[in-house]
Design a protein around this motif. Sequence first.
Motif, short mmCIF file in Angstrom:
data_model
loop_
_atom_site.label_atom_id
_atom_site.label_comp_id
_atom_site.label_asym_id
_atom_site.label_seq_id
_atom_site.Cartn_x
_atom_site.Cartn_y
_atom_site.Cartn_z
N LEU A 197 -6.57 -1.81 -3.65
CA LEU A 197 -5.45 -1.52 -4.85
C LEU A 197 -4.59 -0.20 -3.96
O LEU A 197 -3.26 -0.31 -4.07
CB LEU A 197 -5.62 -1.04 -6.05
CG LEU A 197 -6.34 -2.14 -6.97
CD1 LEU A 197 -6.83 -1.71 -8.09
CD2 LEU A 197 -5.48 -3.33 -6.89
N ARG A 198 -5.21 0.48 -3.38
CA ARG A 198 -4.54 1.35 -2.53
C ARG A 198 -3.65 1.26 -1.52
O ARG A 198 -2.53 1.66 -1.21
CB ARG A 198 -5.07 2.92 -2.18
CG ARG A 198 -5.64 3.89 -3.52
CD ARG A 198 -6.79 4.92 -3.01
NE ARG A 198 -6.30 5.69 -1.92
CZ ARG A 198 -5.55 6.78 -1.98
NH1 ARG A 198 -4.85 6.95 -3.09
NH2 ARG A 198 -5.18 7.25 -0.85
N VAL A 199 -4.35 0.09 -0.72
CA VAL A 199 -3.61 -0.54 0.45
C VAL A 199 -2.34 -1.16 -0.21
O VAL A 199 -1.27 -1.31 0.68
CB VAL A 199 -4.77 -1.33 1.15
CG1 VAL A 199 -3.96 -2.36 2.05
CG2 VAL A 199 -5.81 -0.67 2.03
N LEU A 200 -2.38 -1.84 -1.34
CA LEU A 200 -1.53 -2.46 -1.91
C LEU A 200 -0.31 -1.74 -2.59
O LEU A 200 0.68 -2.05 -3.08
CB LEU A 200 -1.91 -3.68 -2.96
CG LEU A 200 -2.76 -4.91 -2.42
CD1 LEU A 200 -3.39 -5.58 -3.51
CD2 LEU A 200 -1.60 -5.68 -1.59
N GLN A 249 4.06 -2.71 -10.24
CA GLN A 249 3.34 -2.59 -8.74
C GLN A 249 2.58 -3.75 -8.47
O GLN A 249 2.55 -4.22 -7.22
CB GLN A 249 2.49 -1.19 -8.78
CG GLN A 249 3.43 -0.02 -8.78
CD GLN A 249 2.35 1.25 -9.04
OE1 GLN A 249 1.48 1.25 -8.52
NE2 GLN A 249 3.21 2.22 -9.35
N VAL A 250 1.81 -4.23 -9.46
CA VAL A 250 0.85 -5.32 -9.05
C VAL A 250 1.78 -6.67 -9.10
O VAL A 250 1.62 -7.45 -8.12
CB VAL A 250 -0.14 -5.64 -10.52
CG1 VAL A 250 -0.89 -6.94 -10.08
CG2 VAL A 250 -1.17 -4.42 -10.44
N THR A 256 3.57 -10.52 -3.84
CA THR A 256 4.21 -11.11 -2.93
C THR A 256 3.38 -11.13 -1.62
O THR A 256 3.54 -11.96 -0.75
CB THR A 256 5.46 -10.41 -2.40
OG1 THR A 256 5.18 -9.13 -2.08
CG2 THR A 256 6.36 -10.44 -3.54
N TRP A 257 2.33 -10.41 -1.51
CA TRP A 257 1.39 -10.39 -0.27
C TRP A 257 0.32 -11.42 -0.40
O TRP A 257 -0.31 -11.96 0.39
CB TRP A 257 0.75 -9.06 -0.24
CG TRP A 257 1.73 -8.05 0.21
CD1 TRP A 257 2.15 -7.09 -0.45
CD2 TRP A 257 2.66 -7.94 1.56
NE1 TRP A 257 3.16 -6.34 0.01
CE2 TRP A 257 3.26 -6.74 1.31
CE3 TRP A 257 2.30 -8.59 2.68
CZ2 TRP A 257 4.07 -6.47 2.27
CZ3 TRP A 257 3.23 -8.10 3.77
CH2 TRP A 257 4.10 -6.98 3.57
N LEU A 286 -7.95 -9.58 -2.39
CA LEU A 286 -8.33 -9.33 -1.31
C LEU A 286 -7.60 -10.04 -0.02
O LEU A 286 -7.13 -9.56 0.99
CB LEU A 286 -9.92 -10.21 -0.90
CG LEU A 286 -10.37 -10.41 0.33
CD1 LEU A 286 -10.51 -8.96 0.98
CD2 LEU A 286 -11.45 -11.11 0.43
N SER A 287 -7.11 -11.05 -0.40
CA SER A 287 -5.80 -11.48 0.55
C SER A 287 -4.71 -10.92 0.56
O SER A 287 -4.14 -10.82 1.69
CB SER A 287 -5.69 -13.19 -0.12
OG SER A 287 -5.12 -13.19 -1.22
N ALA A 288 -4.26 -10.27 -0.72
CA ALA A 288 -2.96 -9.52 -0.66
C ALA A 288 -3.27 -8.10 0.10
O ALA A 288 -2.23 -8.12 0.97
CB ALA A 288 -2.56 -9.21 -2.21
N ALA A 289 -4.20 -7.70 -0.11
CA ALA A 289 -4.41 -6.39 0.78
C ALA A 289 -4.55 -6.59 2.42
O ALA A 289 -4.26 -5.72 3.17
CB ALA A 289 -5.90 -5.64 0.27
#
Length: 827
Positions: free
Chosen positions: A429-432, A464-465, A470-471, A476-479
């Motif tokens: 979540l911090r990466v995102l 923020q979520v 969009t990622w 996992l895939s978004a990060a």
Amino acid sequence: MTGAERPPGPLLLGVRHHGPGSARAVRAALDAARPRAVLIEGPPEADALLPLAADERMRPPIALLAHVVDDPGQAAFWPMAAFSPEWVALRWALEHGAEVRFVDLPAAHSLAMTRDEARAADTGTARAGAGTEDGTGDPATRAPVDPIGVLAATAGYDDPERWWEDAVEHRTEGREAADARAPFTVLAEAMGALREAYGDGGHPRDAVREAHMRIQLRKAVKEFGEDVAVVCGAWHVPALAARTTLTADRALLRGLPKARAELTWVPWSHRRLARRSGYGAGVDAPGWYGHLFEAPDRPVERWMTKVAGLLRDEDRFVSSAHVIEAVRLAATLAALRGRPLAGLSETTDAVRAVMCDGSDIPLALVQDRLVVGETLGEVPDDAPVVPLQRDLTRRQRALRLKPEAPERELELDLRKDNDAARSRLLHRLRVLGVGWGEPTAGRASTGTFRESWRLRWEPELYVQVAEAGTWGTTVLSAATARAESLAASATALAEITELAEQCLLAGLPDALPGVMRALADRAALDADVGRLAEALPALARTLRYGDVRSTDTAALGEVAAGLAERICVGLPPACTGLDAEGADTMRGRVDGVHTAIGLLSGTAPLPASAHAEAAAGGLRERWTAVLHRLAARDTVAGVVRGRATRLLLDEGRLPEDDAARLMGLALSPGTPPADAAAWIEGFVGGAAGGGMLLVHDERLLGLIDAWLTGVPADLFDDVLPLLRRTFSAYEPGVRRTLGELVRRGPSASGPGGAAGAGATVPGFGPGLDTARADAAEEVLLLLLGARAGAHTGSTGTHTDRTGTHTDRTDTGTHTDTGTEEPLGATA
């Protein structure tokens, strides 16, 4: 009132958002009128979400969240609490089978208008200066009118909140039942008078909003007749009652910008309802207002009971007698102040005086926990959300990591599967960019298997979520996708090394190869030693995680070793010719590189081969040589030379005699006082144990004392700020001990009495006092839990069950025999 009045018909209920008095009055008016349709101020795109409000799992405070589909960061909220008139009207309509609709300006227009206004402000094209001091002129530039403030001032109140409490919030059910429309009629007349005096002095967007609401009101009247109720902000009531043409209203809406928006329900919190959170329609005390709305009777008595329970939970002595006296005092204060009922100010003053003994410290707890409150709402699982939010919610439940409004500490043991999975989720979540958890310094541990987090779930995190959605559709895939994007766009080497550390912490193996390629490319091209030094610590830290997190870090070892070699070559020249600010920055880099090389050569998992082990040992020796060069080179800034000397001394790579010699050179009369003070700052400032080093090393304290007393008076003011910064960082006990040593004067125990040669510093004897050491040893053994055995003095032996060692401070031997229980055997 501007314009002609509408004939009696549609029931216009002007309210204050999040007002319990308004909410009770709305409920009473709806019960009396029984309208067939209820129109509520809110985005009409949310009509499809209204049935969810009937679900018992929907617990306010909640909010409608609208965001632009192609730009989720562009979002808006419409919060509702249990005491919000809009929520009461919504629930009434659903319970009584009435048609319910939102009639405010669509979110598609409001979000687009907000976006365009922000762009205009950024480009400097926004109109400015058209307003005048008396509030007339361009409505887009003058300050909006505060109707409650104006009415309170007219009534002779200096506090708008206190006036609103007396006039509206403290109304009883009996007074409301006499004429359900009466409070709304009075409030509508007051707002009409204000609009006549100030014009349309609200928000610049009010004109188009009110035009859209009038259009929707016409549609409802055509469909249901005049059996329609409208719940909106009191400021809008005169505009909705005014006679206008459909053509004129449509003309106001023509040409509005539009964006594709999506809406959903999200949990909200009392903390975010508070005005101090920045919410424009917020109230000062949502917790207090919620209590007023929910209390069936005797609200002051029930409030004091809540306060007493909170203070008891915090181990404060509060009895029923305190509650009784606090209620009496609040009622007395209300009578003295001419108020119909004790309000928040009276109850607060009574709690402070009776339950908190006049202290604002426990009162701050009451303010935070009860007056504002920590309530977090709930939304049913079947409410529409972005796929990423759905995956996050599923993982939160699987890991038993519930999002909560109160801030809490979380300790993780990474050797446990569930805790390791929690850690990976929080790091992903911090990466995102979703700031649910913040790493903190936990309890002391020499291992890497512990993590400490501070968690607090804020409603804005839903935005923020949605933005992070969009990622990818899963965390996992978004990060992974965002980490790869950050690696490709990073411009600084330190950014990539920190990203590599985050990938390992977050368990993103698919992103790591791309990050490693970017790291290798940037490291090969970057020749700036400062940037290399900033990048190495994060890279070295990542090498510690292989054993705990079962990740392969061997590839990072080669890159880290290469960076360390280049730093060893380029650091000495980079430390010359620095100004004060640059020297202080370089000292921090030297500290970071020293720690990193210690990890690389001592504990970090470099490639497991004899060659790698030899390279690690050689790297440590090379770094030691660099520190020697920095400590001895006069052209190096004083703070860096002092720091290098200290690092060598702590590592046992510099004899104490040589450290004293270097200090003597740095503090010699030929050295400018400012340079000497900087050397002291590097040697004993900002480092753990710097003060204790002076307490226990008589020569170093004597050298500093002699230099300080010899600084010329005209230069002393120049070095005082640096010295004060150095010594003020010490623990109070260390500063006190140093002061006592200097105050005590020369010790008389050395040869020659007070001026003996053995007394090289005030307060120190010529050597170790073995008698005093023996007296303290038994106490130390008792504190450490060791059983005292046979002790024969400083030249004898000491036996207990903890193991065998030799004390190098004694002239004899000090031996322990027995067996040592393996560390962690009982874990």
